[in-house]
Design a protein around this motif. Structure first.
Motif, PDB file in Angstrom:
ATOM      1  N   ILE A  88       0.828  -1.211   0.000  1.00 44.92           N
ATOM      2  CA  ILE A  88       0.000   0.000   0.000  1.00 44.92           C
ATOM      3  C   ILE A  88       0.858   1.256   0.000  1.00 44.92           C
ATOM      4  N   ASP A  89       1.937   1.258   0.769  1.00 46.67           N
ATOM      5  CA  ASP A  89       2.791   2.447   0.839  1.00 46.67           C
ATOM      6  C   ASP A  89       3.380   2.782  -0.523  1.00 46.67           C
ATOM      7  N   LEU A  90       3.854   1.786  -1.229  1.00 45.85           N
ATOM      8  CA  LEU A  90       4.442   2.029  -2.541  1.00 45.85           C
ATOM      9  C   LEU A  90       3.390   2.512  -3.535  1.00 45.85           C
ATOM     10  N   VAL A  91       2.236   1.876  -3.543  1.00 45.26           N
ATOM     11  CA  VAL A  91       1.175   2.243  -4.495  1.00 45.26           C
ATOM     12  C   VAL A  91       0.704   3.674  -4.252  1.00 45.26           C
ATOM     13  N   TRP A  92       0.355   3.993  -3.015  1.00 47.53           N
ATOM     14  CA  TRP A  92      -0.161   5.338  -2.747  1.00 47.53           C
ATOM     15  C   TRP A  92       0.924   6.393  -2.788  1.00 47.53           C
ATOM     16  N   GLY A  93       2.154   6.017  -2.500  1.00 45.62           N
ATOM     17  CA  GLY A  93       3.257   6.959  -2.665  1.00 45.62           C
ATOM     18  C   GLY A  93       3.420   7.359  -4.123  1.00 45.62           C
ATOM     19  N   LEU A  94       3.322   6.376  -5.020  1.00 48.78           N
ATOM     20  CA  LEU A  94       3.421   6.680  -6.446  1.00 48.78           C
ATOM     21  C   LEU A  94       2.222   7.489  -6.937  1.00 48.78           C
ATOM     22  N   VAL A  95       1.038   7.198  -6.406  1.00 46.88           N
ATOM     23  CA  VAL A  95      -0.150   7.971  -6.790  1.00 46.88           C
ATOM     24  C   VAL A  95      -0.005   9.428  -6.344  1.00 46.88           C
ATOM     25  N   MET A  96       0.428   9.635  -5.104  1.00 43.88           N
ATOM     26  CA  MET A  96       0.597  11.008  -4.612  1.00 43.88           C
ATOM     27  C   MET A  96       1.701  11.745  -5.363  1.00 43.88           C
ATOM     28  N   ALA A  97       2.800  11.063  -5.648  1.00 46.56           N
ATOM     29  CA  ALA A  97       3.884  11.689  -6.397  1.00 46.56           C
ATOM     30  C   ALA A  97       3.423  12.034  -7.816  1.00 46.56           C
ATOM     31  N   GLY A  98       2.632  11.166  -8.411  1.00 49.39           N
ATOM     32  CA  GLY A  98       2.098  11.449  -9.743  1.00 49.39           C
ATOM     33  C   GLY A  98       1.169  12.650  -9.741  1.00 49.39           C
ATOM     34  N   PHE A  99       0.312  12.748  -8.725  1.00 45.61           N
ATOM     35  CA  PHE A  99      -0.582  13.902  -8.607  1.00 45.61           C
ATOM     36  C   PHE A  99       0.220  15.186  -8.431  1.00 45.61           C
ATOM     37  N   GLY A 100       1.251  15.138  -7.596  1.00 43.82           N
ATOM     38  CA  GLY A 100       2.101  16.314  -7.404  1.00 43.82           C
ATOM     39  C   GLY A 100       2.797  16.710  -8.690  1.00 43.82           C
ATOM     40  N   ALA A 101       3.252  15.728  -9.458  1.00 46.83           N
ATOM     41  CA  ALA A 101       3.914  16.016 -10.728  1.00 46.83           C
ATOM     42  C   ALA A 101       2.946  16.659 -11.716  1.00 46.83           C
ATOM     43  N   VAL A 102       1.690  16.208 -11.720  1.00 49.17           N
ATOM     44  CA  VAL A 102       0.687  16.811 -12.612  1.00 49.17           C
ATOM     45  C   VAL A 102       0.423  18.259 -12.203  1.00 49.17           C
ATOM     46  N   MET A 103       0.340  18.530 -10.913  1.00 44.66           N
ATOM     47  CA  MET A 103       0.130  19.903 -10.455  1.00 44.66           C
ATOM     48  C   MET A 103       1.301  20.797 -10.872  1.00 44.66           C
ATOM     49  N   LEU A 104       2.521  20.299 -10.732  1.00 44.25           N
ATOM     50  CA  LEU A 104       3.683  21.090 -11.136  1.00 44.25           C
ATOM     51  C   LEU A 104       3.730  21.274 -12.645  1.00 44.25           C
ATOM     52  N   LEU A 105       3.294  20.281 -13.397  1.00 40.64           N
ATOM     53  CA  LEU A 105       3.215  20.417 -14.850  1.00 40.64           C
ATOM     54  C   LEU A 105       2.210  21.503 -15.236  1.00 40.64           C
ATOM     55  N   LEU A 106       1.085  21.558 -14.544  1.00 38.19           N
ATOM     56  CA  LEU A 106       0.089  22.592 -14.817  1.00 38.19           C
ATOM     57  C   LEU A 106       0.626  23.985 -14.498  1.00 38.19           C
ATOM     58  N   VAL A 107       1.390  24.108 -13.429  1.00 36.94           N
ATOM     59  CA  VAL A 107       2.013  25.397 -13.096  1.00 36.94           C
ATOM     60  C   VAL A 107       2.986  25.797 -14.199  1.00 36.94           C
ATOM     61  N   TRP A 108       3.800  24.856 -14.633  1.00 31.91           N
ATOM     62  CA  TRP A 108       4.784  25.133 -15.674  1.00 31.91           C
ATOM     63  C   TRP A 108       4.108  25.552 -16.979  1.00 31.91           C
ATOM     64  N   LEU A 109       3.019  24.856 -17.350  1.00 30.92           N
ATOM     65  CA  LEU A 109       2.304  25.210 -18.574  1.00 30.92           C
ATOM     66  C   LEU A 109       1.635  26.577 -18.462  1.00 30.92           C
ATOM     67  N   ALA A 110       1.115  26.900 -17.274  1.00 33.76           N
ATOM     68  CA  ALA A 110       0.477  28.201 -17.088  1.00 33.76           C
ATOM     69  C   ALA A 110       1.506  29.328 -17.180  1.00 33.76           C
ATOM     70  N   ARG A 111       2.691  29.107 -16.633  1.00 35.85           N
ATOM     71  CA  ARG A 111       3.736  30.138 -16.697  1.00 35.85           C
ATOM     72  C   ARG A 111       4.291  30.279 -18.104  1.00 35.85           C
ATOM     73  N   LYS A 112       4.258  29.208 -18.850  1.00 43.88           N
ATOM     74  CA  LYS A 112       4.734  29.238 -20.221  1.00 43.88           C
ATOM     75  C   LYS A 112       3.722  29.920 -21.134  1.00 43.88           C
ATOM     76  N   GLY A 113       2.484  30.046 -20.684  1.00 50.28           N
ATOM     77  CA  GLY A 113       1.458  30.733 -21.457  1.00 50.28           C
ATOM     78  C   GLY A 113       0.534  29.821 -22.215  1.00 50.28           C
ATOM     79  N   GLU A 114       0.652  28.514 -22.022  1.00 51.04           N
ATOM     80  CA  GLU A 114      -0.181  27.582 -22.755  1.00 51.04           C
ATOM     81  C   GLU A 114      -1.518  27.321 -22.081  1.00 51.04           C
TER      82      GLU A 114
END
Length: 73
Positions: free
Chosen positions: A41-67
């Motif tokens: 469970i720790d590995l599965v949910w750790g990867l899910v949370m890390a993936g969600f965080g990566a998506v949020m950071l990707l959205l920030v990067w795209l917003a700053r880039k103007g897309e």
């Protein structure tokens, strides 16, 4: 530049997700077989949370880039 709440949320989830996944990777496999139907469970949910965080950071990067438009206030 406005405050984008996705940045701290992304950093928080990415950090906690990596830590939880690390605990899952270093944990004793016998514990996972005895509990939680053999699922790490720790590995599965750790990867899910890390993936969600990566998506949020990707959205920030795209917003700053103007897309993406900035979030509505």
């Amino acid at each position: 530049m406005t405050f984008d709440v996705r940045l701290p949320i992304g950093l928080l989830f990415l950090t906690i997700g990596v830590l939880v996944a690390a605990v899952g990777l270093t944990g004793d496999p016998a514990v996972f077989r005895a509990h939680s139907a053999g699922l790490n469970i720790d590995l599965v949910w750790g990867l899910v949370m890390a993936g969600f965080g990566a998506v949020m950071l990707l959205l920030v990067w795209l917003a700053r880039k103007g897309e993406l438009p900035p979030p509505e206030a």
